[in-house]
Motif scaffolding. Structure first.
Motif, short mmCIF file in Angstrom:
data_model
loop_
_atom_site.label_atom_id
_atom_site.label_comp_id
_atom_site.label_asym_id
_atom_site.label_seq_id
_atom_site.Cartn_x
_atom_site.Cartn_y
_atom_site.Cartn_z
N SER A 1 9.57 -44.20 8.27
CA SER A 1 9.25 -44.45 9.67
C SER A 1 10.13 -43.57 10.53
N TRP A 2 9.62 -43.22 11.70
CA TRP A 2 10.41 -42.41 12.63
C TRP A 2 10.10 -42.84 14.05
N LEU A 3 11.10 -42.67 14.90
CA LEU A 3 10.96 -43.05 16.30
C LEU A 3 10.25 -41.97 17.10
N HIS A 4 9.41 -42.40 18.00
CA HIS A 4 8.87 -41.53 19.04
C HIS A 4 9.68 -41.79 20.30
N VAL A 5 10.60 -40.89 20.57
CA VAL A 5 11.54 -41.06 21.68
C VAL A 5 11.05 -40.26 22.89
N ARG A 6 11.16 -40.84 24.04
CA ARG A 6 10.71 -40.20 25.28
C ARG A 6 11.33 -38.82 25.43
N GLY A 7 10.47 -37.81 25.60
CA GLY A 7 10.93 -36.45 25.80
C GLY A 7 11.24 -35.68 24.53
N TRP B 1 8.16 -35.76 17.85
CA TRP B 1 8.47 -36.47 16.61
C TRP B 1 8.63 -35.49 15.44
N ALA B 2 7.84 -34.40 15.45
CA ALA B 2 7.91 -33.43 14.35
C ALA B 2 9.27 -32.74 14.33
N GLU B 3 9.81 -32.39 15.49
CA GLU B 3 11.14 -31.79 15.53
C GLU B 3 12.19 -32.78 15.05
N ARG B 4 12.00 -34.04 15.37
CA ARG B 4 12.96 -35.06 14.95
C ARG B 4 13.04 -35.15 13.43
N VAL B 5 11.90 -35.29 12.77
CA VAL B 5 11.92 -35.48 11.32
C VAL B 5 12.30 -34.19 10.60
N PRO C 1 18.72 -27.43 3.79
CA PRO C 1 18.08 -26.16 3.43
C PRO C 1 17.58 -26.18 1.98
N GLY C 2 16.69 -25.26 1.69
CA GLY C 2 16.19 -25.11 0.32
C GLY C 2 15.17 -26.15 -0.09
N VAL C 3 14.46 -26.72 0.90
CA VAL C 3 13.52 -27.80 0.62
C VAL C 3 12.21 -27.54 1.35
N ASP C 4 11.11 -27.64 0.62
CA ASP C 4 9.80 -27.67 1.25
C ASP C 4 9.46 -29.12 1.57
N ALA C 5 8.81 -29.35 2.69
CA ALA C 5 8.53 -30.73 3.09
C ALA C 5 7.20 -30.83 3.81
N TRP C 6 6.49 -31.90 3.51
CA TRP C 6 5.23 -32.22 4.16
C TRP C 6 5.34 -33.64 4.70
N PHE C 7 5.40 -33.77 6.03
CA PHE C 7 5.44 -35.07 6.70
C PHE C 7 4.04 -35.40 7.18
N ASP D 1 14.82 -20.03 2.40
CA ASP D 1 13.73 -20.36 3.32
C ASP D 1 13.14 -21.71 2.95
N SER D 2 12.43 -22.31 3.89
CA SER D 2 11.77 -23.59 3.66
C SER D 2 10.43 -23.59 4.34
N ASP D 3 9.49 -24.31 3.76
CA ASP D 3 8.17 -24.50 4.36
C ASP D 3 8.09 -25.95 4.78
N VAL D 4 8.09 -26.21 6.09
CA VAL D 4 8.08 -27.57 6.61
C VAL D 4 6.84 -27.74 7.48
N VAL D 5 6.01 -28.71 7.13
CA VAL D 5 4.78 -28.98 7.86
C VAL D 5 4.76 -30.45 8.26
N CYS D 6 4.55 -30.71 9.54
CA CYS D 6 4.43 -32.08 10.06
C CYS D 6 3.03 -32.24 10.64
N GLU D 7 2.28 -33.17 10.11
CA GLU D 7 0.89 -33.30 10.52
C GLU D 7 0.55 -34.73 10.87
N ASP D 8 -0.28 -34.87 11.89
CA ASP D 8 -0.76 -36.18 12.32
C ASP D 8 -2.13 -36.40 11.68
N LEU D 9 -2.17 -37.27 10.68
CA LEU D 9 -3.42 -37.54 9.96
C LEU D 9 -3.78 -39.01 10.12
#
Length: 508
Positions: A279-285, A288-292, A298-304, A365-373
């Motif tokens: 779970s993650w907070l949606h904070v005013r301003g 959410w993707a930058e937060r998570v 470093p050194g981690v690929d991630a799919w949120f 390098d890292s591949d980080v993708v945050c998607e709203d599904l």
């Protein structure tokens, strides 16, 4: 007091279950689709009617799945060869007016390869007895059974064979059960001794060898690495507290999810993967993707993957009811006020919930993708998570534009092109061209005429660069400019499985 379900008692209980047919298939066969669906909705009367004349199997269903009191003679017959006094001494059953009742939830549960039994505490609706009337709040050490969150993580976890797997925060052992299907060695941890006791009973009852360790977070496995880690952490967000061990971490806000995301990669082998609910907070301003994304080392690929966002009031009410607390009661009012005050003080506008897929590779390098599904889709996310990691690995091996232009790519059979056109004086004029994946999360991507033409040629016969050369001539476009625009678009299509290396389809 902890239950004492020893090896011998579990063996006898298993014999009783096998004799009566108390397993996933046996329960479904007896109840039929309608009563089985009623059981899932928490409607007991249709189940009682179907099981009324069902002998020992009916007794076990009513006692363990409905929480009913059953006559001593019927329970004794249903549990042979487990002695009734032994069952009471073990903490499995308790005396009640008119007979015996279950003190634990022992539930048949299965997958497409067979059936298990899961031992947990009874939920708030089934708990009875002095000082614990039906619907009373759960005790702090409550061990949750097979909940929707657990089932969601089961569906979101890839099942490719691995050598070692860690189930962090195992609870009653649901994730570890599934892990035994594809992992050679399974380790399960929990901070709660009661959870480990019930998980041990689950594994004994199913004759499975799972290593159990007690401690907070990753402390019990410090210095070890695993090929795969699964985790259903106490991810409920809010003020720092531990009212219920299964949901509360004692950490403020979404720090429990952040802690696991930050620390998990250090316990993975090179190329190992982690799969968790969070779970993650949606904070005013704040995005959410930058937060998570900021949680990642470093050194981690991630799919949120964000599957839902709840407003604070709905979120608080849901979790109060989950713990058996009526939001209208004095206790519910007090807890709601404290929780909502914390959200207000921290500018929380919503609470996101979803899945995190991680892979440790150790590169810079890292591949980080945050998607709203949040849209509905039927496919389990596990196979897609594994395929996403494959595609990201392939892209890492083809980092530059020249690498991608030299690749032979193909459109998978599950990808279709949808076109919407308006009438015009010259005939139908295309308004929207959209690629749509009919499997996985059902991704969609709008494309223009040039992209449509490029994808039409992606059948593995020619490299992408050669296709772009042909298109530059056909559409009178500069080849360099066309390639510069196409490379990032092609990379995204590969990442989302709308284009894949042609050899992958040939192997399939």
């Amino acid at each position: 007091m902890l239950p004492e379900l020893t090896d011998e008692r579990c063996d006898r209980l298993r014999d009783a279950f096998e004799t009566t047919g108390y397993d996933a298939d046996g329960v479904l066969k007896l109840l039929g689709p309608a009563a089985h669906a009623a059981l899932g909705r928490g409607e007991p009367e249709p189940v009682r009617r179907v099981t009324r004349d069902a002998g020992a199997l009916g007794t076990l269903i009513r006692m363990f799945l409905l929480g009913d009191v059953e006559p001593e003679s019927a329970v004794r017959a249903a549990l042979v060869p487990l002695d009734l006094d032994d069952a009471v001494s073990a903490g499995l059953l308790a005396d009640a007016e008119g007979g015996l009742r279950a003190k634990l939830d022992v539930r048949p549960y299965g997958d497409d390869r067979g059936s298990w039994w899961v031992v947990s505490d009874q939920d708030a609706e089934l708990r009875r007895g002095p000082g614990a009337e039906r619907g009373a709040p759960l005790p702090s050490e409550h061990v949750l059974g097979i909940g929707q969150a657990s089932l969601s993580l089961v569906r979101a976890t890839p099942r490719r064979p691995v050598g070692t797997l860690l189930d962090l925060g195992t609870g009653c052992g649901v994730q570890a059960l599934h892990a035994t299907r594809h992992a050679h060695r399974v380790t399960a941890t929990d901070v709660s001794q009661r959870a480990l006791t019930l998980a041990a009973a689950t594994f004994r009852l199913n004759r499975l060898d799972v290593e159990l360790r007690r401690g907070e977070w990753f402390t019990p496995v410090r210095g070890r690495r695993f090929d795969q880690v699964v985790c259903n952490p106490p991810f409920v967000v809010g003020p720092p507290r531990v009212e219920y061990v299964y949901r509360d971490s004692g950490l403020a806000g979404d720090y429990a999810s952040a802690l696991v995301v930050r620390q998990l990669p250090a316990f993975l082998t090179d190329g190992g993967s982690g799969h968790m609910l969070a779970s993650w907070l949606h904070v005013r301003g704040q995005d959410w993707a930058e937060r998570v994304a900021s949680w990642l080392p470093p050194g981690v690929d991630a799919w949120f993957v964000q599957r839902d966002v709840a407003d604070p009031a709905h979120y608080v009410g849901t979790w109060l009811r989950d713990a058996g607390v009526d939001p209208r009661s004095p206790l519910g009012t007090e807890e709601s006020a404290r929780w909502l005050d914390w959200f207000d003080a921290n500018d929380v506008e919503g609470i996101g919930f979803g899945f995190v897929t991680l892979r440790y590779h150790g590169a810079t390098d890292s591949d980080v993708v945050c998607e709203d599904l949040r849209h509905a889709y039927d496919d389990p996310l596990g196979p897609e998570a594994a395929a996403w990691l494959d595609r990201v690995s392939w892209l890492r091996l083809h980092p530059g534009p020249d690498d991608l232009l030299a690749a032979r790519l193909a459109v998978p059979p599950s990808v279709v092109l949808e076109e919407v056109s308006d009438p015009s004086p010259e005939g139908w004029a295309p308004v929207v061209r959209r690629l749509h994946r009919t499997d996985g999360p059902g991704w969609q991507q709008e494309v223009d005429e040039l992209a449509k033409a490029l994808l039409a040629g992606c059948n593995g016969a020619l490299p992408v660069g050669d296709l772009l050369t042909l298109l530059s001539a056909a559409y009178d476009q500069p080849a360099d400019a066309l390639a510069a625009a196409a490379v990032p678009a092609v990379r995204e299509l590969v990442r989302h499985g709308m284009l894949v290396p042609a050899e992958w389809l040939e192997r399939a």
